[in-house]
Design a protein around this motif. Structure first.
Motif, PDB file in Angstrom:
ATOM      1  N   GLU A   1     -17.996 -42.743 -24.476  1.00  0.00           N
ATOM      2  CA  GLU A   1     -17.158 -43.751 -25.118  1.00  0.00           C
ATOM      3  C   GLU A   1     -17.110 -43.468 -26.614  1.00  0.00           C
ATOM      4  O   GLU A   1     -18.102 -43.033 -27.208  1.00  0.00           O
ATOM      5  CB  GLU A   1     -17.720 -45.151 -24.869  1.00  0.00           C
ATOM      6  CG  GLU A   1     -16.835 -46.275 -25.384  1.00  0.00           C
ATOM      7  CD  GLU A   1     -17.270 -47.642 -24.894  1.00  0.00           C
ATOM      8  OE1 GLU A   1     -16.582 -48.635 -25.240  1.00  0.00           O
ATOM      9  OE2 GLU A   1     -18.283 -47.742 -24.153  1.00  0.00           O
TER      10      GLU A   1
ATOM     11  N   ASP B   1     -16.542 -51.624 -34.727  1.00  0.00           N
ATOM     12  CA  ASP B   1     -16.399 -53.012 -34.291  1.00  0.00           C
ATOM     13  C   ASP B   1     -16.089 -53.095 -32.800  1.00  0.00           C
ATOM     14  O   ASP B   1     -16.655 -53.921 -32.077  1.00  0.00           O
ATOM     15  CB  ASP B   1     -15.304 -53.708 -35.098  1.00  0.00           C
ATOM     16  CG  ASP B   1     -15.318 -55.217 -34.904  1.00  0.00           C
ATOM     17  OD1 ASP B   1     -16.142 -55.887 -35.563  1.00  0.00           O
ATOM     18  OD2 ASP B   1     -14.529 -55.722 -34.083  1.00  0.00           O
ATOM     19  N   ASN B   2     -15.201 -52.236 -32.318  1.00  0.00           N
ATOM     20  CA  ASN B   2     -14.856 -52.245 -30.893  1.00  0.00           C
ATOM     21  C   ASN B   2     -16.043 -51.849 -30.024  1.00  0.00           C
ATOM     22  O   ASN B   2     -16.264 -52.426 -28.954  1.00  0.00           O
ATOM     23  CB  ASN B   2     -13.686 -51.286 -30.618  1.00  0.00           C
ATOM     24  CG  ASN B   2     -12.362 -51.856 -31.116  1.00  0.00           C
ATOM     25  OD1 ASN B   2     -12.255 -53.051 -31.380  1.00  0.00           O
ATOM     26  ND2 ASN B   2     -11.370 -50.997 -31.251  1.00  0.00           N
TER      27      ASN B   2
ATOM     28  N   HIS C   1     -18.508 -54.920 -30.122  1.00  0.00           N
ATOM     29  CA  HIS C   1     -18.059 -56.223 -29.635  1.00  0.00           C
ATOM     30  C   HIS C   1     -17.213 -56.149 -28.362  1.00  0.00           C
ATOM     31  O   HIS C   1     -16.982 -57.182 -27.735  1.00  0.00           O
ATOM     32  CB  HIS C   1     -17.286 -56.950 -30.739  1.00  0.00           C
ATOM     33  CG  HIS C   1     -18.172 -57.418 -31.848  1.00  0.00           C
ATOM     34  ND1 HIS C   1     -18.947 -58.552 -31.754  1.00  0.00           N
ATOM     35  CD2 HIS C   1     -18.436 -56.875 -33.076  1.00  0.00           C
ATOM     36  CE1 HIS C   1     -19.649 -58.701 -32.877  1.00  0.00           C
ATOM     37  NE2 HIS C   1     -19.362 -57.706 -33.687  1.00  0.00           N
ATOM     38  N   ALA C   2     -16.801 -54.939 -27.983  1.00  0.00           N
ATOM     39  CA  ALA C   2     -16.059 -54.806 -26.721  1.00  0.00           C
ATOM     40  C   ALA C   2     -16.388 -53.468 -26.057  1.00  0.00           C
ATOM     41  O   ALA C   2     -15.487 -52.664 -25.766  1.00  0.00           O
ATOM     42  CB  ALA C   2     -14.561 -54.927 -26.979  1.00  0.00           C
ATOM     43  N   PRO C   3     -17.687 -53.185 -25.806  1.00  0.00           N
ATOM     44  CA  PRO C   3     -18.051 -51.906 -25.179  1.00  0.00           C
ATOM     45  C   PRO C   3     -17.513 -51.824 -23.753  1.00  0.00           C
ATOM     46  O   PRO C   3     -17.556 -52.817 -23.010  1.00  0.00           O
ATOM     47  CB  PRO C   3     -19.586 -51.932 -25.195  1.00  0.00           C
ATOM     48  CG  PRO C   3     -19.945 -53.387 -25.211  1.00  0.00           C
ATOM     49  CD  PRO C   3     -18.856 -54.057 -26.009  1.00  0.00           C
ATOM     50  N   GLN C   4     -17.019 -50.655 -23.377  1.00  0.00           N
ATOM     51  CA  GLN C   4     -16.393 -50.487 -22.069  1.00  0.00           C
ATOM     52  C   GLN C   4     -17.299 -49.793 -21.064  1.00  0.00           C
ATOM     53  O   GLN C   4     -17.307 -50.144 -19.885  1.00  0.00           O
ATOM     54  CB  GLN C   4     -15.080 -49.687 -22.218  1.00  0.00           C
ATOM     55  CG  GLN C   4     -14.056 -50.347 -23.129  1.00  0.00           C
ATOM     56  CD  GLN C   4     -13.625 -51.714 -22.637  1.00  0.00           C
ATOM     57  OE1 GLN C   4     -13.236 -51.873 -21.477  1.00  0.00           O
ATOM     58  NE2 GLN C   4     -13.707 -52.719 -23.510  1.00  0.00           N
TER      59      GLN C   4
ATOM     60  N   THR D   1     -23.057 -47.672 -22.713  1.00  0.00           N
ATOM     61  CA  THR D   1     -22.971 -48.308 -24.032  1.00  0.00           C
ATOM     62  C   THR D   1     -23.446 -49.747 -23.950  1.00  0.00           C
ATOM     63  O   THR D   1     -24.188 -50.222 -24.824  1.00  0.00           O
ATOM     64  CB  THR D   1     -21.529 -48.273 -24.557  1.00  0.00           C
ATOM     65  OG1 THR D   1     -21.000 -46.948 -24.439  1.00  0.00           O
ATOM     66  CG2 THR D   1     -21.466 -48.705 -26.011  1.00  0.00           C
ATOM     67  N   GLN D   2     -23.039 -50.445 -22.915  1.00  0.00           N
ATOM     68  CA  GLN D   2     -23.452 -51.833 -22.718  1.00  0.00           C
ATOM     69  C   GLN D   2     -24.975 -51.925 -22.563  1.00  0.00           C
ATOM     70  O   GLN D   2     -25.607 -52.844 -23.088  1.00  0.00           O
ATOM     71  CB  GLN D   2     -22.753 -52.413 -21.491  1.00  0.00           C
ATOM     72  CG  GLN D   2     -21.242 -52.545 -21.659  1.00  0.00           C
ATOM     73  CD  GLN D   2     -20.527 -52.830 -20.355  1.00  0.00           C
ATOM     74  OE1 GLN D   2     -21.135 -52.905 -19.289  1.00  0.00           O
ATOM     75  NE2 GLN D   2     -19.197 -52.973 -20.427  1.00  0.00           N
TER      76      GLN D   2
ATOM     77  N   ASP E   1     -24.966 -55.716 -35.754  1.00  0.00           N
ATOM     78  CA  ASP E   1     -23.658 -56.378 -35.727  1.00  0.00           C
ATOM     79  C   ASP E   1     -22.872 -55.933 -36.961  1.00  0.00           C
ATOM     80  O   ASP E   1     -23.195 -56.323 -38.080  1.00  0.00           O
ATOM     81  CB  ASP E   1     -23.822 -57.897 -35.734  1.00  0.00           C
ATOM     82  CG  ASP E   1     -22.478 -58.621 -35.621  1.00  0.00           C
ATOM     83  OD1 ASP E   1     -21.416 -57.944 -35.626  1.00  0.00           O
ATOM     84  OD2 ASP E   1     -22.487 -59.864 -35.535  1.00  0.00           O
TER      85      ASP E   1
END
Length: 583
Positions: free
Chosen positions: A248, A253-254, A257-260, A264-265, A557
């Motif tokens: 990934e 920021d992506n 705050h929006a890991p795919q 990564t999560q 963050d």
């Protein structure tokens, strides 16, 4: 130095990079089809756990892959200058790649002690890099060396330029490595885990320094790290690596705050998990009202430095001065502070690996009859004490004998104390390995066959062999990836619940202390500056030094960059008699 244009143009492009390591048992595909761009004035963080291929990818950019590794596919194009250069077509020892290394692409190595020669002075090493690439006279090189040392905030460079690397602190050695990497004003800087071995305040200063120099020179920076907090603080772009591949990538920021990708999560989940107290600890915490198991009073350790003509003594170094605290049954006490604060020395004196100059250490056994003055124990009595109070070391690679099997390592305390041998010993080792989450089938393997987290589990099994009451964990998780770190901490908390253990946890990682400990003792220059419950110390510290320590911890963050607004202890103490040392 003059500021360079910060137009965010691409200065280096990597496309389809693949690196293989042919071994007797087969080919290891260390890097597979990796692509990314480095842009002027911006930082790309390459993140992932140990063995993910980060460092191999970075070293491939300057043809520094260790044998038998080799680039088998892909392109690395250097786009600055009049003519683009295809680096993958250059020989690893060719004059062209040597001209690029250091001159156009600088590299900061992970471990500054091994990156610097112990046989040459710091000044000579920086001089050599300048003379090699800029073709100037020795006097001119020395002038630039001193200016570089001043630029990376090494104090009094004229006075210490001719000292050797072992005469510098860890933070100062890392600053020297940065000075060498920047000696020829490179267009690209590769920073390979540049702060791994440093405490949080020194880490914050080093990251600040790299960012400031990047802005001055307009460099593109490739930051290699496994610390997601650092990524959030300093990077604009992120590429996440797992098993040799980029799984990934995107802006910081992506990614946060929006890991795919699940990997990564998982990385972010393990990082955020350490931002609060463990639920396991909250369920089992006993507080200071439980039975006292260890009492330390007015502990001091002074080192009298000798040597020189006629054995003349130099001033005494007060490594630990008047340290007192209690440890209660079932409690986890954290000891935190910067490198050189005396925390490890305290742990070693409690074990009597080091003999204190003065003070008292008292240990109370389970039945109350075992109350003893540790500093007066005889050799045989000390042996029994060492069965009850055990040590888990910082480095899982250095603390295990590479010539011993896991069975021998874990079983060694049992054999030395004549507790078990033969089949009962093998059964006990199997039980201990399973207790720490390893298979009994692994006992005939050697340490090199294990990953870092598995080696630390072996070290924990060895510490548990004699059924101790207290474990002193000296930076026991600092060498581990964040996901493995949380696994080891959960393992220790689970063992504590099952075996009724108490811990003294020595660390410089505040997030680990917050997660694991009930109370925290903060040390600076050998003295205790603050003590209190973990939540209060980590969220609302009273002392200026503790405030500076906590504020230097990276915040995972990118929308709330804690380090940018941190408290600096030197500024807090402005006008007072004492001052913080420069690392």
């Amino acid at each position: 130095m003059t500021e360079t244009s910060n137009d965010n143009s691409t200065v280096l492009s990597v496309t389809g990079l693949s690196v293989d390591f042919p071994l007797q048992r087969g080919v290891v595909h260390a890097v597979r089809n990796v692509s990314f761009d480095l842009k002027r004035g911006r930082t790309l963080a390459l993140v992932g756990e140990s063995g993910s291929g980060k460092s191999v990818s970075a070293r491939s950019l300057i043809q520094l892959v260790e044998s038998p590794g080799r680039i088998v596919a892909g392109e690395v194009r250097l786009l600055t200058g009049d003519t683009p250069v295809e680096i993958t077509r250059l020989g690893p020892k060719s004059p062209l790649i040597r001209a690029i290394r250091g001159r156009r692409i600088g590299l900061i190595f992970q471990e500054p002690m091994s990156a610097l020669s112990p046989l040459h002075t710091i000044g000579d090493q920086i001089d050599e890099a300048i003379q090699l690439h800029l073709h100037v006279e020795k006097a001119e090189a020395r002038k630039r060396t001193i200016e570089l040392m001043r630029q990376v905030e090494i104090p009094a460079p004229e006075q210490i330029v001719d000292r050797y690397s072992f005469e510098y602190s860890g933070g100062m050695r890392q600053r020297v490595c940065i000075a060498m990497a920047l000696a020829c004003d490179p267009e690209i800087l590769i920073a390979d885990e540049p702060t791994t071995a440093l405490d949080v305040t020194t880490q914050a200063e080093i990251l600040d320094l790299i960012k400031r120099l990047q802005q001055q020179l307009g460099m593109a920076v490739l930051l290699i790290t496994h610390d997601m907090g650092i990524v959030a603080e300093v990077a604009e772009e992120v590429a996440v690596m797992c098993q040799g591949e980029i799984v990934e990538s995107g802006n910081v920021d992506n990614i946060f705050h929006a890991p795919q990708h699940p990997y990564t999560q998982r990385l972010l989940g393990a990082t955020l998990k350490l931002e609060q107290a463990s639920e396991l600890r909250l369920d089992t915490a006993t507080g200071s009202g439980s039975k006292l198991i260890l009492s330390v009073r007015n502990l001091c350790k002074h080192f009298e430095q000798g040597g020189g003509w006629f054995r003349k003594k130099t001033p005494v170094v007060k490594a630990v001065e008047d340290v007192s605290f209690d440890l209660h049954r079932g409690e986890n006490l954290g000891i935190v502070g910067e490198s050189g604060s005396g925390k490890t020395t305290v742990g070693r004196m409690i074990m009597r690996i080091l003999e204190p100059t003065s003070g008292a250490v008292r240990y109370t056994g389970d039945d109350g009859a075992g109350d003893s003055d540790v500093l007066k124990l005889t050799k045989s009595e000390l042996k029994r004490y060492h069965a009850a109070v055990r040590l888990v070391f910082q480095d899982p690679f250095a603390s295990l004998n590479p010539r011993m099997t896991v069975k021998q390592i874990v079983g060694d305390p049992l054999m030395i104390n004549k507790i078990s041998r033969g089949r009962p010993l093998q059964e006990r080792v199997a039980e201990l390995l399973e207790m720490v989450g390893l298979s009994a089938d692994m006992m005939d393997r050697y340490p090199h066959a294990f990953a870092g987290g598995q080696r630390q589990r072996v070290g924990i099994a060895r510490a548990l062999a004699l059924e101790p009451r207290v474990i002193i964990a000296d930076e026991a998780t600092s060498a581990l990836d964040v996901s493995v770190r949380s696994q080891i901490l959960d393992l220790l908390l689970d063992l504590q619940k099952r075996l009724d253990l108490s811990f003294i946890f020595i660390a410089h990682d505040i997030s680990v202390v917050r997660y694991f400990c009930d109370r925290v003792l903060v040390m600076r220059q050998g003295r205790v500056v603050e003590v209190g419950d973990a939540e209060t110390i980590c969220t609302a510290p009273a002392e200026p030094y503790t405030q500076a320590l906590i504020s230097a911890v990276p915040n995972p963050d990118p929308r709330n960059k804690r380090m940018l607004h941190r408290t600096r202890f030197n500024s807090v103490l402005a006008g007072k008699a004492s001052a913080a040392p420069i690392n």
